[in-house]
Design an enzyme around this catalytic site. Sequence first.
Site, mmCIF file in Angstrom:
data_model
loop_
_atom_site.group_PDB
_atom_site.id
_atom_site.type_symbol
_atom_site.label_atom_id
_atom_site.label_comp_id
_atom_site.label_asym_id
_atom_site.label_seq_id
_atom_site.Cartn_x
_atom_site.Cartn_y
_atom_site.Cartn_z
ATOM 1 N N SER A 42 -10.373 0.336 -15.222
ATOM 2 C CA SER A 42 -9.670 -0.330 -14.110
ATOM 3 C C SER A 42 -9.485 -1.813 -14.402
ATOM 4 O O SER A 42 -9.019 -2.563 -13.554
ATOM 5 C CB SER A 42 -10.463 -0.162 -12.812
ATOM 6 O OG SER A 42 -11.777 -0.662 -12.975
ATOM 7 N N ASN A 129 -22.173 -0.147 -8.399
ATOM 8 C CA ASN A 129 -21.748 0.398 -7.105
ATOM 9 C C ASN A 129 -21.892 -0.623 -5.978
ATOM 10 O O ASN A 129 -20.989 -0.774 -5.152
ATOM 11 C CB ASN A 129 -22.549 1.669 -6.780
ATOM 12 C CG ASN A 129 -22.300 2.763 -7.808
ATOM 13 O OD1 ASN A 129 -21.406 2.628 -8.648
ATOM 14 N ND2 ASN A 129 -23.085 3.828 -7.756
ATOM 15 N N HIS A 175 17.371 0.370 24.505
ATOM 16 C CA HIS A 175 18.155 1.388 23.780
ATOM 17 C C HIS A 175 19.287 0.748 22.973
ATOM 18 O O HIS A 175 20.311 1.389 22.737
ATOM 19 C CB HIS A 175 18.753 2.424 24.741
ATOM 20 C CG HIS A 175 17.773 2.954 25.735
ATOM 21 N ND1 HIS A 175 17.014 4.074 25.511
ATOM 22 C CD2 HIS A 175 17.396 2.500 26.961
ATOM 23 C CE1 HIS A 175 16.230 4.295 26.549
ATOM 24 N NE2 HIS A 175 16.429 3.350 27.442
ATOM 25 N N SER A 302 27.895 -10.074 -2.515
ATOM 26 C CA SER A 302 28.194 -8.770 -3.079
ATOM 27 C C SER A 302 28.910 -8.968 -4.408
ATOM 28 O O SER A 302 29.668 -9.918 -4.570
ATOM 29 C CB SER A 302 29.087 -7.993 -2.110
ATOM 30 O OG SER A 302 29.828 -7.014 -2.805
ATOM 31 N N LYS A 308 31.160 -11.013 1.476
ATOM 32 C CA LYS A 308 29.860 -10.576 1.967
ATOM 33 C C LYS A 308 28.775 -11.634 1.896
ATOM 34 O O LYS A 308 28.694 -12.411 0.960
ATOM 35 C CB LYS A 308 29.370 -9.359 1.168
ATOM 36 C CG LYS A 308 30.123 -8.082 1.402
ATOM 37 C CD LYS A 308 30.114 -7.621 2.865
ATOM 38 C CE LYS A 308 28.769 -7.075 3.281
ATOM 39 N NZ LYS A 308 28.479 -5.800 2.634
ATOM 40 N N ASN A 310 24.864 -10.994 2.588
ATOM 41 C CA ASN A 310 23.954 -9.921 2.979
ATOM 42 C C ASN A 310 22.547 -10.424 3.275
ATOM 43 O O ASN A 310 22.015 -11.252 2.542
ATOM 44 C CB ASN A 310 23.876 -8.875 1.858
ATOM 45 C CG ASN A 310 25.214 -8.213 1.615
ATOM 46 O OD1 ASN A 310 25.996 -8.044 2.534
ATOM 47 N ND2 ASN A 310 25.485 -7.876 0.363
ATOM 48 N N GLU A 315 16.073 -7.304 4.787
ATOM 49 C CA GLU A 315 16.073 -5.866 4.492
ATOM 50 C C GLU A 315 14.897 -5.505 3.585
ATOM 51 O O GLU A 315 14.267 -4.454 3.740
ATOM 52 C CB GLU A 315 17.388 -5.464 3.816
ATOM 53 C CG GLU A 315 18.588 -5.557 4.740
ATOM 54 C CD GLU A 315 19.892 -5.389 3.975
ATOM 55 O OE1 GLU A 315 20.522 -4.350 4.138
ATOM 56 O OE2 GLU A 315 20.276 -6.299 3.222
ATOM 57 N N TYR A 342 -21.430 6.887 -3.985
ATOM 58 C CA TYR A 342 -20.279 6.412 -4.759
ATOM 59 C C TYR A 342 -19.622 7.551 -5.543
ATOM 60 O O TYR A 342 -20.292 8.432 -6.071
ATOM 61 C CB TYR A 342 -20.727 5.314 -5.750
ATOM 62 C CG TYR A 342 -19.556 4.833 -6.599
ATOM 63 C CD1 TYR A 342 -18.658 3.904 -6.112
ATOM 64 C CD2 TYR A 342 -19.333 5.366 -7.873
ATOM 65 C CE1 TYR A 342 -17.564 3.500 -6.861
ATOM 66 C CE2 TYR A 342 -18.243 4.966 -8.641
ATOM 67 C CZ TYR A 342 -17.362 4.032 -8.123
ATOM 68 O OH TYR A 342 -16.286 3.635 -8.868
ATOM 69 N N GLN A 347 -12.477 3.862 -7.342
ATOM 70 C CA GLN A 347 -11.901 2.833 -8.207
ATOM 71 C C GLN A 347 -10.396 2.673 -7.955
ATOM 72 O O GLN A 347 -9.822 1.612 -8.191
ATOM 73 C CB GLN A 347 -12.151 3.215 -9.669
ATOM 74 C CG GLN A 347 -11.538 2.284 -10.694
ATOM 75 C CD GLN A 347 -12.097 2.529 -12.076
ATOM 76 O OE1 GLN A 347 -13.229 2.164 -12.351
ATOM 77 N NE2 GLN A 347 -11.343 3.163 -12.949
HETATM 78 N N1 ARG Z 1 -14.827 0.058 -11.544
HETATM 79 C C1 ARG Z 1 -15.623 0.738 -10.590
HETATM 80 C C2 ARG Z 1 -14.883 0.792 -9.255
HETATM 81 O O1 ARG Z 1 -13.996 0.044 -9.060
HETATM 82 C C3 ARG Z 1 -16.916 0.028 -10.406
HETATM 83 C C4 ARG Z 1 -18.040 0.906 -10.015
HETATM 84 C C5 ARG Z 1 -18.355 1.881 -11.099
HETATM 85 N N2 ARG Z 1 -19.579 2.574 -10.869
HETATM 86 C C6 ARG Z 1 -19.915 3.647 -11.592
HETATM 87 N N3 ARG Z 1 -21.037 4.189 -11.328
HETATM 88 N N4 ARG Z 1 -19.144 4.136 -12.511
HETATM 89 O O2 ARG Z 1 -15.197 1.579 -8.381
#
Ligand code: ARG
Length: 497
Positions: A42, A129, A175, A302, A308, A310, A315, A342, A347
């Site tokens: 991540s 965690n 309305h 446009s 135009k 816009n 939007e 967890y 993640q």
């Molecule tokens: N990158 C993980 C998340 O965002 C961090 C926690 C990971 N914990 C684990 N036991 N793998 O949730």
Amino acid sequence: MQSASDGLAIGAVDAGCPVVRPLWGGRFESVPSVELASFGASIAVDQRLWREDIRGSVAHARMLATVGVISEADFTAIEAGLAGIGEEIEAGSFVFGLADEDIHMAIERSLCERIGAAGKRLHTGRSRNDQVALDIRLYLKSRTVDLMEGLVALQRVIVRLAEEHLGVIMPGYTHLQKAQPVLFSHHLLAYFWMFDRDVRRLRAAWSAANVCPLGAAALAGTSYPLDRRQTARELGFVDVAGQALVVPNSMDAVSDRDFILDAVYASSTVMMHLSRLCEELILWSSFEFGFISLSDDYATGSSIMPQKKNPDFAELIRGKTGRVYGDLTALLTLLKGLPLAYNKDMQEDKQAVFDALDTVELSLRTMTGMLAHTTVNEAAMSAGAEGGFMAATDLADWLVARGMPFREAHHVVGQLVLLAAKSDRTLADLSLDEMRAVCSLFDEQALAALDIEQVVAARSTEGGTSCERVSEQLQQARVILAKAPSNSNLPEPVRHD
Ligand code: ARG
């Protein structure tokens, strides 16, 4: 695969570097392939949490030293090492590798490389965690403050416009059919109150995040004599009286993300309100309405139709509202069905929460600028309030004042409207004789009831559209703004950036 090109990454992830043994690699005989490591990582997304991660680690290490789990010398080395890492990340020279998996491992890996044994002691009594739960709570606390400030900036523009154009009458709609005339300021101030409630929702989301999960460790707490209240206090997780706020249950601390839902729901509501205002701006700036002219900076042309102009940005905010709802739905769906505590599914929360908060912040800024630079076409608004039988209710009220029950009066005026509409006229175009043919109570004075200024002035119930009542509202709004942002009553708001 997440890559630096996601647009979310602030530092490059070196996907080309060979996968090295991760920090948790002790019980493993082989490690995931590069492809799997990418799938599981991540880091490209959560590296945005580096400031919070470092702050949390410094507080954790200081507490470990206070309770004697690590030495003062180790703490000093850890603090200096983390500061160096922060400088590198800030400067863009820190290299994130895929083996880092996430921001927590990246920083800890680098710390161990820098300071050796002391770095390896940092994670004592802590798990990723509770670490990730902490980081996201810290992050939300600062971003919700930013959003509240963004809302207040928009509210200031609304109040300024309402003050500048006080007295201008426009048609009010139900309305999307002309209903009764209202002051333009009254219409605008309706949004002031919507955004005021959004501020409150964000403040509640801030409070939900303002509880420290650190010390929960993996799920069950830890055997080390941690002082959870010390870390909570250092990190600003305190109530108004300065008392530390810690999550009472370690399993809850690492497994729920309801505080994220609160922030993203509050964001969704902001977007919903912005989107409605956008819809009005789009309608009002159309040729058919002509009530406002958007500044050229906030419109586009446009490629084929030279005439135009816009309202693209309005939007787009309206369109992006759907994205933020999607983020909320993604988060709700992500969390349902997860057993305690967890799970790695969690993640996936970051992309949604970052996207929602970024979108709402940018949308707020765009709306604030767009509104501040909008020209109000007062004459077109007033003209719009003239036709369309806008005084019909008042004519009925005039009959009521002469003793007729309202339901009957409603019917009489309905007949007049039919008569006028059939001959393509307004109520004011009818002759007194025609009116008297429908109801003999009518006399010369009935015509005064049709005066639009009168109609507006008569709506003088508290919260109504009469000039006096709108002035009262403006005063209430000014009082709220004078207290902002301190009215958010947040102990030690933590600034992001
Ligand atoms: N990158 C993980 C998340 O965002 C961090 C926690 C990971 N914990 C684990 N036991 N793998 O949730």
